[in-house]
Design an enzyme around this catalytic site. Structure first.
Site, PDB file in Angstrom:
ATOM      1  N   LYS A 176      47.508  37.188  44.582  1.00 30.58           N
ATOM      2  CA  LYS A 176      46.356  37.967  45.076  1.00 30.58           C
ATOM      3  C   LYS A 176      45.305  37.962  43.966  1.00 30.58           C
ATOM      4  O   LYS A 176      45.389  38.732  43.019  1.00 30.58           O
ATOM      5  CB  LYS A 176      46.827  39.403  45.355  1.00 30.58           C
ATOM      6  CG  LYS A 176      46.088  40.133  46.456  1.00 30.58           C
ATOM      7  CD  LYS A 176      44.601  40.276  46.247  1.00 30.58           C
ATOM      8  CE  LYS A 176      44.205  41.414  45.348  1.00 30.58           C
ATOM      9  NZ  LYS A 176      42.769  41.402  45.021  1.00 30.58           N
ATOM     10  N   GLU A 251      50.133  43.831  32.452  1.00 31.56           N
ATOM     11  CA  GLU A 251      49.243  43.473  31.341  1.00 31.56           C
ATOM     12  C   GLU A 251      47.971  44.268  31.565  1.00 31.56           C
ATOM     13  O   GLU A 251      47.211  43.975  32.487  1.00 31.56           O
ATOM     14  CB  GLU A 251      48.919  41.971  31.371  1.00 31.56           C
ATOM     15  CG  GLU A 251      50.106  41.063  31.251  1.00 31.56           C
ATOM     16  CD  GLU A 251      50.673  41.011  29.853  1.00 31.56           C
ATOM     17  OE1 GLU A 251      50.048  41.544  28.918  1.00 31.56           O
ATOM     18  OE2 GLU A 251      51.759  40.438  29.699  1.00 31.56           O
ATOM     19  N   CYS A 285      40.646  41.437  27.680  1.00 33.04           N
ATOM     20  CA  CYS A 285      41.518  42.601  27.467  1.00 33.04           C
ATOM     21  C   CYS A 285      41.857  42.787  25.990  1.00 33.04           C
ATOM     22  O   CYS A 285      42.014  43.913  25.523  1.00 33.04           O
ATOM     23  CB  CYS A 285      42.791  42.450  28.279  1.00 33.04           C
ATOM     24  SG  CYS A 285      43.563  40.862  28.011  1.00 33.04           S
ATOM     25  N   GLU A 383      38.168  51.732  26.676  1.00 30.97           N
ATOM     26  CA  GLU A 383      37.835  50.315  26.843  1.00 30.97           C
ATOM     27  C   GLU A 383      36.496  50.197  27.584  1.00 30.97           C
ATOM     28  O   GLU A 383      36.317  50.814  28.634  1.00 30.97           O
ATOM     29  CB  GLU A 383      38.937  49.635  27.666  1.00 30.97           C
ATOM     30  CG  GLU A 383      38.717  48.152  27.845  1.00 30.97           C
ATOM     31  CD  GLU A 383      39.832  47.499  28.652  1.00 30.97           C
ATOM     32  OE1 GLU A 383      40.169  48.021  29.720  1.00 30.97           O
ATOM     33  OE2 GLU A 383      40.350  46.464  28.197  1.00 30.97           O
TER      34      GLU A 383
HETATM   35  P1  NAD Z   1      41.515  46.148  38.440  1.00 32.86           P
HETATM   36  O1  NAD Z   1      42.710  46.894  38.027  1.00 32.86           O
HETATM   37  O2  NAD Z   1      40.435  46.852  39.145  1.00 32.86           O
HETATM   38  O3  NAD Z   1      41.934  44.949  39.409  1.00 32.86           O
HETATM   39  C1  NAD Z   1      42.928  44.012  39.057  1.00 32.86           C
HETATM   40  C2  NAD Z   1      43.527  43.447  40.320  1.00 32.86           C
HETATM   41  O4  NAD Z   1      44.197  44.504  40.990  1.00 32.86           O
HETATM   42  C3  NAD Z   1      42.523  42.875  41.305  1.00 32.86           C
HETATM   43  O5  NAD Z   1      43.056  41.729  41.925  1.00 32.86           O
HETATM   44  C4  NAD Z   1      42.377  43.999  42.306  1.00 32.86           C
HETATM   45  O6  NAD Z   1      41.991  43.547  43.583  1.00 32.86           O
HETATM   46  C5  NAD Z   1      43.784  44.552  42.342  1.00 32.86           C
HETATM   47  N1  NAD Z   1      43.905  45.939  42.812  1.00 32.86           N
HETATM   48  C6  NAD Z   1      42.991  46.938  42.723  1.00 32.86           C
HETATM   49  N2  NAD Z   1      43.482  48.061  43.293  1.00 32.86           N
HETATM   50  C7  NAD Z   1      44.727  47.769  43.732  1.00 32.86           C
HETATM   51  C8  NAD Z   1      45.744  48.529  44.382  1.00 32.86           C
HETATM   52  N3  NAD Z   1      45.574  49.810  44.710  1.00 32.86           N
HETATM   53  N4  NAD Z   1      46.914  47.920  44.667  1.00 32.86           N
HETATM   54  C9  NAD Z   1      47.119  46.630  44.342  1.00 32.86           C
HETATM   55  N5  NAD Z   1      46.182  45.862  43.734  1.00 32.86           N
HETATM   56  C10 NAD Z   1      45.009  46.432  43.424  1.00 32.86           C
HETATM   57  O7  NAD Z   1      41.001  45.413  37.120  1.00 32.86           O
HETATM   58  P2  NAD Z   1      39.787  44.393  36.976  1.00 32.86           P
HETATM   59  O8  NAD Z   1      38.542  45.199  37.022  1.00 32.86           O
HETATM   60  O9  NAD Z   1      39.918  43.253  37.906  1.00 32.86           O
HETATM   61  O10 NAD Z   1      40.067  43.812  35.509  1.00 32.86           O
HETATM   62  C11 NAD Z   1      39.689  44.473  34.360  1.00 32.86           C
HETATM   63  C12 NAD Z   1      40.867  45.130  33.688  1.00 32.86           C
HETATM   64  O11 NAD Z   1      41.944  44.201  33.515  1.00 32.86           O
HETATM   65  C13 NAD Z   1      40.553  45.625  32.305  1.00 32.86           C
HETATM   66  O12 NAD Z   1      41.036  46.925  32.135  1.00 32.86           O
HETATM   67  C14 NAD Z   1      41.290  44.660  31.383  1.00 32.86           C
HETATM   68  O13 NAD Z   1      41.612  45.157  30.157  1.00 32.86           O
HETATM   69  C15 NAD Z   1      42.455  44.262  32.179  1.00 32.86           C
HETATM   70  N6  NAD Z   1      42.955  42.937  31.782  1.00 32.86           N
HETATM   71  C16 NAD Z   1      44.094  42.854  31.028  1.00 32.86           C
HETATM   72  C17 NAD Z   1      44.578  41.628  30.614  1.00 32.86           C
HETATM   73  C18 NAD Z   1      45.840  41.519  29.772  1.00 32.86           C
HETATM   74  O14 NAD Z   1      46.360  40.414  29.593  1.00 32.86           O
HETATM   75  N7  NAD Z   1      46.373  42.595  29.263  1.00 32.86           N
HETATM   76  C19 NAD Z   1      43.892  40.466  30.964  1.00 32.86           C
HETATM   77  C20 NAD Z   1      42.736  40.580  31.732  1.00 32.86           C
HETATM   78  C21 NAD Z   1      42.280  41.831  32.147  1.00 32.86           C
END
Ligand code: NAD
Length: 489
Positions: A176, A251, A285, A383
């Site tokens: 997804k 992550e 991240c 962050e």
């Molecule tokens: P997000 O949590 O909003 O979304 C991530 C994914 O989760 C997307 O595909 C989104 O559609 C899905 N999602 C959202 N709500 C959901 C739910 N209720 N149930 C299931 N899936 C759901 O994050 P984002 O805005 O896409 O990414 C930014 C964040 O990701 C930042 O906080 C960043 O630090 C983190 N990040 C971490 C890493 C790592 O390796 N640790 C890498 C990249 C990004």
């Protein structure tokens, strides 16, 4: 460009026909629409993955056989690298050379896990038992039906970090991607088809996290969720998954420190601090967003950083020479600007950067350097996930370590000094899963990736990434003819 869902080896429209716009963050142009999957599509994809796991050939193939598919997928990415990089840049905004870099890494990830799949063949650990009446061995087997939920900052690369090890292990998967950046993830379905991957092994559902993501997380036939994204969503996934004891790996975010000692070469410090926070528009991240500089170097280094940050060339990621593209979407742009405004309200000084109004359209934030923020201010603690760095001086090594570790996150940390022993000391003291010495951000498929504290659970990449998708089974055999003597005396 795909506009359907990839389920059970076929491209299908979503059950309710819903779509989402695809917006170029540099121009705000809607240049495509993708399918928005719903709960019925999630159910169909899970059933396909379940059937492919329970009844299909995939988990029963040897690792060597699975490796041929993974290598074909690596080649599929390589062969289309220029085209996919172009798509990634239009979808995400990042400069084209960074997209090319990401996609080469994504292909490399499939090749790497192909090698590890082969190593799984015949992997048996004979166990030494204290009781000579038994022999025992441990074997590892694919975990089952897995779901990968990934963010928008490295669209195909984050997907590859999960798809490649899951397939190498013999699992089936539903991917997804983020609703903001699904184009290259959908192309991975085309690549899987060309590679001849058996149906149902990889299914790809574009759509909203709150709709299809949630449906996948709640689905009782799913054995594992591998999630990369924000802390609040990760926490919700963990709580939901706990209901039926799903395996969960997370992550999440970070607020990673970079400790720079005064004996550092100032040019190298400038290079790695800038790369550590402005690469990928700071939407990383592990970005080193808190920089701690030893007091004697602080004024000179701050002046240099401000001077250099102002020179960073901003523009459409497709234009040659662009170093900083737009933020990924309007929401992210507004969030980052709100963070900067709040930092000022809470007493910080903007040494350079902030909102950038050089272009009519697009979501632009200039490289931003904040100083004078309080240790409990949001800018220092939370962050921001944009090109915004907080810099402050420190006096002693102990103080630097204390400030670096004073965070609820523990994803990454970096240290720079001409003194190797000091670097090793500080590296050992950091409470973080990834530590860089004399640099920040270089990432290698072979090395474990993941966070301490609220930055996540589990590790991706390297052999640790494969472990995420394997169960361990003991097989114990009675080899003695002596009576056991519990019932029959
Ligand atoms: P997000 O949590 O909003 O979304 C991530 C994914 O989760 C997307 O595909 C989104 O559609 C899905 N999602 C959202 N709500 C959901 C739910 N209720 N149930 C299931 N899936 C759901 O994050 P984002 O805005 O896409 O990414 C930014 C964040 O990701 C930042 O906080 C960043 O630090 C983190 N990040 C971490 C890493 C790592 O390796 N640790 C890498 C990249 C990004």
């Amino acid at each position: 460009m795909q506009n359907q869902l990839f389920i059970d080896g076929r491209w299908v429209a979503p059950a309710d026909g819903a779509v989402l716009p695809v917006i170029d963050p540099a121009t705000e142009e809607v240049f495509h629409h993708i399918a928005a999957a719903g709960p019925a599509d999630a159910d169909a994809a899970v059933k396909a993955a379940r059937d492919a796991f329970d009844n299909g050939p995939w988990p029963r193939l040897s690792g060597k056989e699975r490796a041929t598919y993974l290598r074909a997928m690596a080649k599929g990415i390589h062969d289309r690298l220029a085209e996919l990089a172009h798509l990634e840049t239009r979808d995400n905004g990042k400069p084209l050379p960074e997209s090319e870099w990401d996609l080469a890494d994504a292909a490399g990830c499939f090749d790497f896990y192909a090698d590890l799949a082969e190593e799984l063949d015949g992997e048996v650990e004979d166990l030494k038992l204290a009781d000579a009446r038994f022999v025992s061995k441990a074997v590892r087997e694919p975990l089952g039906v897995t779901v990968a939920i990934v963010p928008w900052n490295y669209p195909l690369l984050m997907a590859s970090w999960k798809v490649a090890p899951a397939l190498a292990a013999g699992c089936t998967m539903i991917l997804k991607p983020s609703e903001t950046t699904s184009l290259t993830a959908l192309e991975l379905g085309v690549i899987a088809e060309s590679a001849g991957l058996p149906k149902g092994v990889l299914n790809i559902l574009s759509g909203k996290g709150s709709v299809v993501g949630q449906a996948l997380v709640e689905h009782r036939q799913v054995d594992k969720i591998a999630f990369t994204g924000s802390g609040p969503v990760g926490s919700r996934i963990m709580a939901e998954g706990a209901k039926d004891i799903k395996r969960i790996s997370l992550e999440l975010g970070g607020k990673s420190p970079f400790v720079v000692f005064a004996d550092s070469d100032i040019d190298k410090a400038v290079e790695w601090i800038m790369f550590g926070i402005f690469w990928n528009q700071g939407q990383v991240c592990s970005a080193t967003s808190r920089v701690l500089v030893e007091a004697p170097l602080y004024p000179k280094l701050l002046d240099r950083l401000v001077e250099e940050a102002k020179k960073i060339r901003m523009g459409n990621g497709l234009e040659e020479g662009t170093l900083l593209g737009p933020l990924v979407n309007e929401k992210q742009y507004e969030d980052v600007l709100r963070h900067i405004d709040r930092a000022v309200e809470q007493g910080a000084t903007v040494a350079c950067g902030g909102k950038f109004e050089g272009f009519d359209k697009g979501f632009w934030v200039a490289p931003t350097i904040l100083t004078d923020m309080a240790l409990d201010s949001d800018a220092w603690v939370e962050e921001i996930f944009g090109p915004v760095v907080c810099i402050r001086p420190f006096e002693t090594e102990e103080e630097a370590i204390r400030l670096a570790n004073d965070s609820r996150f523990g994803l990454a940390a970096a240290v720079m000094s001409a003194n190797d022993a000091r670097c090793e000391r500080v590296a050992a003291a950091f409470r973080a899963g990834i530590v860089w010495i004399n640099c920040s951000q270089p990432t290698f498929t072979e090395a474990p990736w993941g966070g301490y504290k609220q930055s996540g659970i589990g590790r991706e990449l390297g052999r640790w990434g494969l472990d995420n998708y394997l169960e361990t089974k003991q097989i114990t055999r009675l080899v003695s003819d002596e009576p056991w003597g519990w019932y029959l005396k």
